[in-house]
Design an enzyme around this catalytic site. Structure first.
Site, short mmCIF file in Angstrom:
data_model
loop_
_atom_site.label_atom_id
_atom_site.label_comp_id
_atom_site.label_asym_id
_atom_site.label_seq_id
_atom_site.Cartn_x
_atom_site.Cartn_y
_atom_site.Cartn_z
N ASP A 55 2.44 7.27 83.15
CA ASP A 55 2.82 8.69 83.06
C ASP A 55 2.40 9.32 84.40
O ASP A 55 1.22 9.51 84.67
CB ASP A 55 2.08 9.33 81.88
N TYR B 259 -3.19 12.34 77.46
CA TYR B 259 -2.65 13.62 76.97
C TYR B 259 -2.64 13.56 75.44
O TYR B 259 -2.18 12.58 74.85
CB TYR B 259 -1.24 13.82 77.53
N ARG C 233 26.22 13.46 74.46
CA ARG C 233 24.97 12.80 74.05
C ARG C 233 24.76 11.50 74.84
O ARG C 233 23.65 11.03 75.01
CB ARG C 233 25.01 12.53 72.54
N LYS D 23 6.78 19.95 83.87
CA LYS D 23 5.65 20.32 84.72
C LYS D 23 6.10 20.40 86.19
O LYS D 23 6.93 21.21 86.52
CB LYS D 23 4.51 19.31 84.52
C1 LIG Z 1 0.58 14.23 81.14
C2 LIG Z 1 1.61 14.67 80.13
N1 LIG Z 1 2.49 13.78 79.67
C3 LIG Z 1 3.44 14.14 78.76
C4 LIG Z 1 3.51 15.42 78.27
C5 LIG Z 1 4.57 15.79 77.27
O1 LIG Z 1 5.59 16.49 77.90
P1 LIG Z 1 6.56 17.56 77.20
O2 LIG Z 1 5.71 18.72 76.78
O3 LIG Z 1 7.56 17.87 78.26
O4 LIG Z 1 7.16 16.88 76.02
C6 LIG Z 1 2.61 16.39 78.74
C7 LIG Z 1 2.68 17.77 78.23
O5 LIG Z 1 1.79 18.56 78.43
C8 LIG Z 1 1.63 16.00 79.69
O6 LIG Z 1 0.74 16.88 80.17
#
Ligand SMILES: Cc1ncc(COP(=O)(O)O)c(C=O)c1O
Length: 395
Positions: free
Chosen positions: A193, A122, A69, A218
């Site tokens: 992000d 998001y 962990r 992604k």
């Molecule tokens: C721009 C963006 N940030 C964060 C996330 C969250 O990521 P995760 O699904 O890996 O938790 C997503 C998920 O679609 C996203 O598109």
């Protein structure tokens, strides 16, 4: 020649190389008889014979791993690789992008504060801010970060600013450099992000951001076969994030870290192809039946923040709303409907019921996301095949 420098090398390259080469090698140092591809290290615990030795490893004073962990060899390789690519001192890899975001926010703003976040966020991030942070005393202000006057008016007194390099789903590109400069002048941390752009297309830390996070699910992973997140920033910040990730039990597992690093190795060739294909589809969609508006970061011309392409993300509005979208999805022969993005396959998603389902119809309408809005994650297939599938599905 654009080369990658690191603020303070955590894993110094033996020579100065271009980003595409660094992507292939980052996060590892090979010696004689090293496996060329890393082994998977699934052990949850390592054994010790000396108490002082354990103590030194647990304190981080000696290299090594003691409990899964807290530390793991595969996770560490991924963390180093992403930190290196983003030009950061350190990184921490988490069980998902959302876990990365949560760890980053709490490392940057550990006590209730005002958070300014891009309006076009998001949906999962918006839900986290509203449903988990707001009830705990944080004040959340959503604003249009492409409106720099609005940012200037709001940033004073804020405790954190959160932006996306390319917004979700309408693919707008806020001026991260200008926002970073306003935030820095007022001592406000700035979290970006960078999931849609990846460090190959934009490096927010170079533009003045404090920390960067990714949903590695992604583009970094790139093959729709893992869920992971990474936060990078300076060593002190990442130590705080890592400690929280360990306390709350949200680190990335070894095999997912191994897969993510394997995916990362081809990031450069994938992002080039995603970028070319998305622009080809955006241009072709303009003339297709029922398409009333196309959103693509570079359709109107270049953007200095995305000088090497914008990746595979784009969106469009279809006349006829949900029914027309449903018809198109039924007719696709190559493209599929899926609630994610960034994989090698071309997929569409429907923000109304996927990424933005936690928002009300009125909130979506305010953003410009309507019942005909379709988000496309353009893959790396032959662009002619992608365009042809949309053309026949919309004909
Ligand atoms: C721009 C963006 N940030 C964060 C996330 C969250 O990521 P995760 O699904 O890996 O938790 C997503 C998920 O679609 C996203 O598109």
């Amino acid at each position: 020649m654009r080369t990658f420098g690191v603020k303070r090398a955590i894993h110094a390259p033996r020579c100065e190389v271009k980003p595409s080469s660094r992507t292939v090698h980052a996060g590892r140092e090979l010696g004689a008889r090293s496996p060329l591809a890393p082994d998977v290290s699934p052990a949850s615990v390592h054994v010790f014979t000396d108490l002082d030795d354990y103590d030194a490893v647990a304190r981080g004073e000696k290299p090594g791993y003691y409990y899964g962990r807290n530390s793991n060899a595969n996770r560490e390789m991924l963390e180093r690789a992403v930190a290196e690519l983003e030009g950061a001192e350190a990184g921490v890899a988490t069980a998902s992008g959302m876990a990365a975001l949560y760890a980053a926010i709490l490392a940057l703003a550990p006590r209730p504060a005002t958070i300014l976040a891009t309006r076009e966020l998001y949906g999962g991030t918006a839900a986290l801010l509203r449903q988990d942070l707001e009830p705990n005393g944080y004040e959340i202000h959503f604003l249009d970060l492409t409106d720099l006057d609005a940012v200037r008016r709001s940033v004073q007194g804020a405790g954190l600013v959160i932006a996306e390099t390319i917004t979700n789903p309408l693919c707008r590109v806020p001026d991260l450099e200008a926002i970073a400069s306003m935030a820095r002048e007022r001592g406000v941390p700035f979290l970006v992000d960078n999931t849609f752009a990846t460090p190959l297309l934009c490096r927010p830390l170079d533009l003045g951001a404090t920390a960067v996070m990714h949903s590695a699910t992604k583009y970094l992973g790139g093959h729709s076969d893992l869920v992971a997140g990474v936060v990078v920033g300076d060593a002190g910040l990442i130590a705080a994030a890592r400690a929280r990730v360990a306390r709350t039990g949200t680190p990335l597992g070894p095999f997912d870290a191994w897969l993510a690093l394997r995916g990362l190795r081809t990031l450069d060739v994938r992002m080039r192809r995603h970028s070319e294909n998305s622009l080809a589809l955006a241009r072709a969609l303009h003339g297709m039946r029922g398409v009333v508006r196309v959103y693509h970061p570079l359709l109107e011309g270049g953007n200095r923040l995305l000088a090497h392409g914008s990746g595979g993300m784009m969106a469009f509005d279809l006349d006829g709303g949900r029914e027309a979208v449903q018809q198109m999805i039924k007719r696709f022969q190559l493209v599929t409907f899926a609630a994610s993005l960034g994989g090698v396959e071309t997929t569409v998603s429907y923000p109304e019921i996927t990424s933005h389902r936690s928002m009300s119809a009125e909130e979506r309408a305010e953003l410009g996301v309507g019942p005909g809005t379709v988000r496309v994650s353009v893959g790396i297939e032959d662009p002619d095949d992608i365009v042809a599938d949309f053309a026949q599905a919309l004909s």
